[in-house]
Design a protein around this motif. Structure first.
Motif, PDB file in Angstrom:
ATOM      1  N   MET A   1     -22.373  14.331  12.311  1.00  0.00           N
ATOM      2  CA  MET A   1     -21.093  13.734  12.624  1.00  0.00           C
ATOM      3  C   MET A   1     -19.999  14.757  12.401  1.00  0.00           C
ATOM      4  O   MET A   1     -20.020  15.513  11.450  1.00  0.00           O
ATOM      5  CB  MET A   1     -20.882  12.489  11.751  1.00  0.00           C
ATOM      6  N   GLY A   2     -19.023  14.780  13.292  1.00  0.00           N
ATOM      7  CA  GLY A   2     -17.982  15.780  13.219  1.00  0.00           C
ATOM      8  C   GLY A   2     -16.891  15.409  12.244  1.00  0.00           C
ATOM      9  O   GLY A   2     -16.729  14.269  11.852  1.00  0.00           O
ATOM     10  N   SER A   3     -16.113  16.408  11.831  1.00  0.00           N
ATOM     11  CA  SER A   3     -14.980  16.190  10.948  1.00  0.00           C
ATOM     12  C   SER A   3     -13.945  17.260  11.179  1.00  0.00           C
ATOM     13  O   SER A   3     -14.272  18.413  11.406  1.00  0.00           O
ATOM     14  CB  SER A   3     -15.425  16.220   9.477  1.00  0.00           C
ATOM     15  N   SER A   4     -12.665  16.850  11.101  1.00  0.00           N
ATOM     16  CA  SER A   4     -11.576  17.807  11.228  1.00  0.00           C
ATOM     17  C   SER A   4     -10.849  17.982   9.905  1.00  0.00           C
ATOM     18  O   SER A   4      -9.765  18.527   9.863  1.00  0.00           O
ATOM     19  CB  SER A   4     -10.586  17.322  12.303  1.00  0.00           C
ATOM     20  N   LEU A   5     -11.439  17.490   8.814  1.00  0.00           N
ATOM     21  CA  LEU A   5     -10.788  17.570   7.519  1.00  0.00           C
ATOM     22  C   LEU A   5     -10.726  18.994   7.003  1.00  0.00           C
ATOM     23  O   LEU A   5     -11.704  19.730   7.065  1.00  0.00           O
ATOM     24  CB  LEU A   5     -11.526  16.707   6.482  1.00  0.00           C
ATOM     25  N   GLU A   6      -9.559  19.364   6.483  1.00  0.00           N
ATOM     26  CA  GLU A   6      -9.407  20.634   5.811  1.00  0.00           C
ATOM     27  C   GLU A   6      -9.623  20.439   4.321  1.00  0.00           C
ATOM     28  O   GLU A   6      -9.680  19.321   3.819  1.00  0.00           O
ATOM     29  CB  GLU A   6      -7.992  21.185   6.078  1.00  0.00           C
ATOM     30  N   ALA A   7      -9.767  21.541   3.585  1.00  0.00           N
ATOM     31  CA  ALA A   7     -10.009  21.462   2.159  1.00  0.00           C
ATOM     32  C   ALA A   7      -8.900  20.669   1.486  1.00  0.00           C
ATOM     33  O   ALA A   7      -7.719  20.906   1.710  1.00  0.00           O
ATOM     34  CB  ALA A   7     -10.085  22.866   1.558  1.00  0.00           C
ATOM     35  N   ALA A  70     -12.880  11.403   4.619  1.00  0.00           N
ATOM     36  CA  ALA A  70     -13.869  11.918   3.666  1.00  0.00           C
ATOM     37  C   ALA A  70     -15.029  12.620   4.365  1.00  0.00           C
ATOM     38  O   ALA A  70     -16.199  12.413   4.023  1.00  0.00           O
ATOM     39  CB  ALA A  70     -14.383  10.789   2.770  1.00  0.00           C
ATOM     40  N   GLY A  71     -14.711  13.437   5.347  1.00  0.00           N
ATOM     41  CA  GLY A  71     -15.729  14.254   5.979  1.00  0.00           C
ATOM     42  C   GLY A  71     -16.445  13.639   7.154  1.00  0.00           C
ATOM     43  O   GLY A  71     -17.377  14.237   7.693  1.00  0.00           O
ATOM     44  N   ALA A  72     -16.031  12.455   7.595  1.00  0.00           N
ATOM     45  CA  ALA A  72     -16.700  11.806   8.727  1.00  0.00           C
ATOM     46  C   ALA A  72     -15.673  11.337   9.745  1.00  0.00           C
ATOM     47  O   ALA A  72     -14.606  10.839   9.373  1.00  0.00           O
ATOM     48  CB  ALA A  72     -17.542  10.632   8.256  1.00  0.00           C
ATOM     49  N   GLU A  73     -16.012  11.474  11.011  1.00  0.00           N
ATOM     50  CA  GLU A  73     -15.154  11.016  12.093  1.00  0.00           C
ATOM     51  C   GLU A  73     -15.428   9.533  12.359  1.00  0.00           C
ATOM     52  O   GLU A  73     -16.487   9.159  12.870  1.00  0.00           O
ATOM     53  CB  GLU A  73     -15.437  11.849  13.348  1.00  0.00           C
ATOM     54  N   MET A  74     -14.453   8.683  11.979  1.00  0.00           N
ATOM     55  CA  MET A  74     -14.650   7.238  12.043  1.00  0.00           C
ATOM     56  C   MET A  74     -14.854   6.741  13.468  1.00  0.00           C
ATOM     57  O   MET A  74     -15.568   5.755  13.683  1.00  0.00           O
ATOM     58  CB  MET A  74     -13.453   6.522  11.413  1.00  0.00           C
ATOM     59  N   THR A  75     -14.259   7.403  14.444  1.00  0.00           N
ATOM     60  CA  THR A  75     -14.379   6.936  15.818  1.00  0.00           C
ATOM     61  C   THR A  75     -15.768   7.189  16.396  1.00  0.00           C
ATOM     62  O   THR A  75     -16.107   6.649  17.458  1.00  0.00           O
ATOM     63  CB  THR A  75     -13.324   7.605  16.717  1.00  0.00           C
ATOM     64  N   LEU A  82     -21.182   3.123  10.011  1.00  0.00           N
ATOM     65  CA  LEU A  82     -19.751   2.932   9.778  1.00  0.00           C
ATOM     66  C   LEU A  82     -19.512   2.092   8.541  1.00  0.00           C
ATOM     67  O   LEU A  82     -18.680   2.441   7.690  1.00  0.00           O
ATOM     68  CB  LEU A  82     -19.123   2.267  11.008  1.00  0.00           C
ATOM     69  N   ALA A  83     -20.231   0.988   8.406  1.00  0.00           N
ATOM     70  CA  ALA A  83     -20.052   0.113   7.253  1.00  0.00           C
ATOM     71  C   ALA A  83     -20.394   0.832   5.950  1.00  0.00           C
ATOM     72  O   ALA A  83     -19.689   0.685   4.940  1.00  0.00           O
ATOM     73  CB  ALA A  83     -20.924  -1.139   7.406  1.00  0.00           C
ATOM     74  N   LYS A  84     -21.454   1.633   5.971  1.00  0.00           N
ATOM     75  CA  LYS A  84     -21.871   2.370   4.784  1.00  0.00           C
ATOM     76  C   LYS A  84     -20.812   3.382   4.363  1.00  0.00           C
ATOM     77  O   LYS A  84     -20.454   3.489   3.181  1.00  0.00           O
ATOM     78  CB  LYS A  84     -23.200   3.066   5.045  1.00  0.00           C
ATOM     79  N   HIS A  85     -20.293   4.132   5.327  1.00  0.00           N
ATOM     80  CA  HIS A  85     -19.280   5.143   5.001  1.00  0.00           C
ATOM     81  C   HIS A  85     -17.998   4.473   4.522  1.00  0.00           C
ATOM     82  O   HIS A  85     -17.341   4.968   3.589  1.00  0.00           O
ATOM     83  CB  HIS A  85     -18.996   6.011   6.219  1.00  0.00           C
ATOM     84  N   ARG A  86     -17.644   3.364   5.123  1.00  0.00           N
ATOM     85  CA  ARG A  86     -16.442   2.639   4.712  1.00  0.00           C
ATOM     86  C   ARG A  86     -16.577   2.155   3.267  1.00  0.00           C
ATOM     87  O   ARG A  86     -15.652   2.298   2.471  1.00  0.00           O
ATOM     88  CB  ARG A  86     -16.212   1.458   5.652  1.00  0.00           C
ATOM     89  N   ARG A  87     -17.720   1.581   2.928  1.00  0.00           N
ATOM     90  CA  ARG A  87     -17.917   1.064   1.563  1.00  0.00           C
ATOM     91  C   ARG A  87     -17.858   2.176   0.531  1.00  0.00           C
ATOM     92  O   ARG A  87     -17.306   1.995  -0.556  1.00  0.00           O
ATOM     93  CB  ARG A  87     -19.261   0.334   1.458  1.00  0.00           C
TER      94      ARG A  87
END
Length: 232
Positions: A1-7, A70-75, A82-87
């Motif tokens: 899964m992609g992410s655009s989060l910076e440090a 938190a490192g995951a692209e929600m879309t 999705l539910a697991k990452h949200r929790r």
């Protein structure tokens, strides 16, 4: 899964666009929240504050743009993923607490951990520790708590899975002035105490005054604003 989060970032929203019918709520909206940082988004009723939180939670799919939490692209996440990452990554505080009234505060708080697979004994011990820390009395039903106590229990519930991002939707809107200030002080203390990010949507400038940054909706995007004592 992609992410655009910076440090150091726990939330990164880029180019968010979303329409309801012929009305465009967001148009290329950007938003970042760092770990240990509190951000308030202000705007009148109907401006899109709650919808923005729904996009961050993955409950509403935007027409365009990305939402990294938190490192995951929600879309890109769906269903159980999705539910697991949200929790695991997001804690949510609602305006009215949204506790199950027939359950005890400990049950309400522990339930969030149990749903994430935490062993029962550990879930209840953590729930007890959080409720004690946040000053919530031990009662057998949540509907026996005062409004402020319910909100503190809701904050405890939002923290039990050690989320990287806290969200709050008008968390003090139903409280009297004294209780509002106590709950707001507690909520805004969490980013530095726990290293999480905090995003609060509200129309109350007295609440916004506690934030590290204040943003305001304007023509479908967020612009820098001033908190209480300044000019929005």
């Amino acid at each position: 899964m992609g992410s655009s989060l910076e440090a150091g970032e726990v939330l990164d929203v880029r180019g968010l666009s979303y329409s309801i019918g012929s009305r465009q709520l967001f148009h290329g909206l950007d938003l970042e929240v760092g770990s240990g940082e509190s951000v308030v988004v202000m705007g009148p009723s109907g401006s899109g504050k709650s919808t923005l939180l729904s996009c961050v939670l993955g409950l509403v799919r935007p027409d365009a743009g990305t939402v990294a939490v938190a490192g995951a692209e929600m879309t890109l996440l769906k269903g159980r993923a999705l539910a697991k990452h949200r929790r695991r990554s997001i804690g949510m505080v609602f305006q009215f607490g949204e506790l199950l009234p027939e359950l005890s505060p400990a049950d309400n708080v522990a339930l969030a951990a149990l749903l994430s697979g935490v062993p029962r004994r550990q879930a209840y011990q953590t729930a007890h520790d959080l409720l004690t820390e946040l000053g919530v009395p031990s009662v057998d039903r949540a509907d026996r708590l005062s409004g402020g106590e319910r909100q503190r229990a809701a904050v405890a519930r939002s923290l039990i899975n050690a989320p990287e991002l806290l969200l709050a939707d008008e968390p003090t809107g139903a409280l009297d002035e004294t209780t509002r200030d106590r709950v707001a002080d507690l909520l805004f203390a969490q980013p530095r105490a726990r290293g999480c990010g905090l995003l609060v949507v509200t129309h109350d400038m007295r609440i916004a005054d506690r934030a590290d940054r204040v943003l305001q909706f304007r023509d479908g995007v967020l612009v820098a604003g001033a908190a209480a004592g300044g000019v929005l």
